[in-house]
Design a protein around this motif. Sequence first.
Motif, short mmCIF file in Angstrom:
data_model
loop_
_atom_site.label_atom_id
_atom_site.label_comp_id
_atom_site.label_asym_id
_atom_site.label_seq_id
_atom_site.Cartn_x
_atom_site.Cartn_y
_atom_site.Cartn_z
N GLY A 1 48.90 11.27 19.62
CA GLY A 1 48.80 9.83 19.40
C GLY A 1 47.81 9.16 20.34
N GLN A 2 47.47 9.84 21.43
CA GLN A 2 46.51 9.31 22.41
C GLN A 2 45.24 10.16 22.48
N ALA A 3 45.12 11.17 21.64
CA ALA A 3 43.99 12.10 21.69
C ALA A 3 42.66 11.37 21.60
N GLY A 4 41.74 11.75 22.48
CA GLY A 4 40.42 11.15 22.49
C GLY A 4 40.37 9.78 23.13
N ASN A 5 41.47 9.35 23.71
CA ASN A 5 41.57 8.00 24.27
C ASN A 5 42.04 8.02 25.72
N ASP A 6 42.08 6.83 26.30
CA ASP A 6 42.63 6.64 27.63
C ASP A 6 44.14 6.53 27.49
N ALA A 7 44.86 7.53 28.00
CA ALA A 7 46.32 7.59 27.89
C ALA A 7 46.99 7.23 29.21
N SER A 8 46.26 6.58 30.11
CA SER A 8 46.80 6.27 31.44
C SER A 8 48.08 5.45 31.38
N GLN A 9 48.06 4.37 30.62
CA GLN A 9 49.22 3.48 30.56
C GLN A 9 50.44 4.21 29.98
N GLU A 10 50.23 4.96 28.92
CA GLU A 10 51.34 5.70 28.30
C GLU A 10 51.88 6.76 29.25
N PHE A 11 51.01 7.44 29.97
CA PHE A 11 51.41 8.46 30.94
C PHE A 11 52.27 7.83 32.03
N GLU A 12 51.85 6.69 32.53
CA GLU A 12 52.58 6.00 33.59
C GLU A 12 53.89 5.41 33.07
N ASP A 13 53.87 4.85 31.85
CA ASP A 13 55.06 4.21 31.28
C ASP A 13 56.22 5.19 31.11
N VAL A 14 55.91 6.43 30.81
CA VAL A 14 56.96 7.44 30.61
C VAL A 14 57.58 7.82 31.94
#
Length: 132
Positions: A49-62
Amino acid sequence: MGVESKVFTYSDVSAHKTSDDCWVIINGKVYNVTSYLDEHPGGDEVILGQAGNDASQEFEDVGHGSAARLMLDEFYVGEVDSTTKVEVVDSPPVVAKDSGVKPEESTKFLHFLLSLGILGLALGVLLFNFSR
């Protein structure tokens, strides 16, 4: 991480957004997580769902812990040039093809796992203090 770091543009990273070639950006660093998709505890659709993108926020939110952060070193491929970021409006999320799992179900499952972990930790602390 090596001494010399390769620098990628956001466009470079966005070309890697399939289950056969999956890169993400987390806190300015680029990771090739293709080999980790099948091992991810939350399922591959969470990462895809975050492939090819900046997943920083999702990584931190989890709320990933130190073990997950250390594991990232294994997948590190370089840095992202922050000056190349282009804001995209109304971009639909990419979901794994035929995953059968809706993104909101994945989030609920991750929240369940996080809650279960917290309860386990609390029980462990309680038992440790009781056994003294």
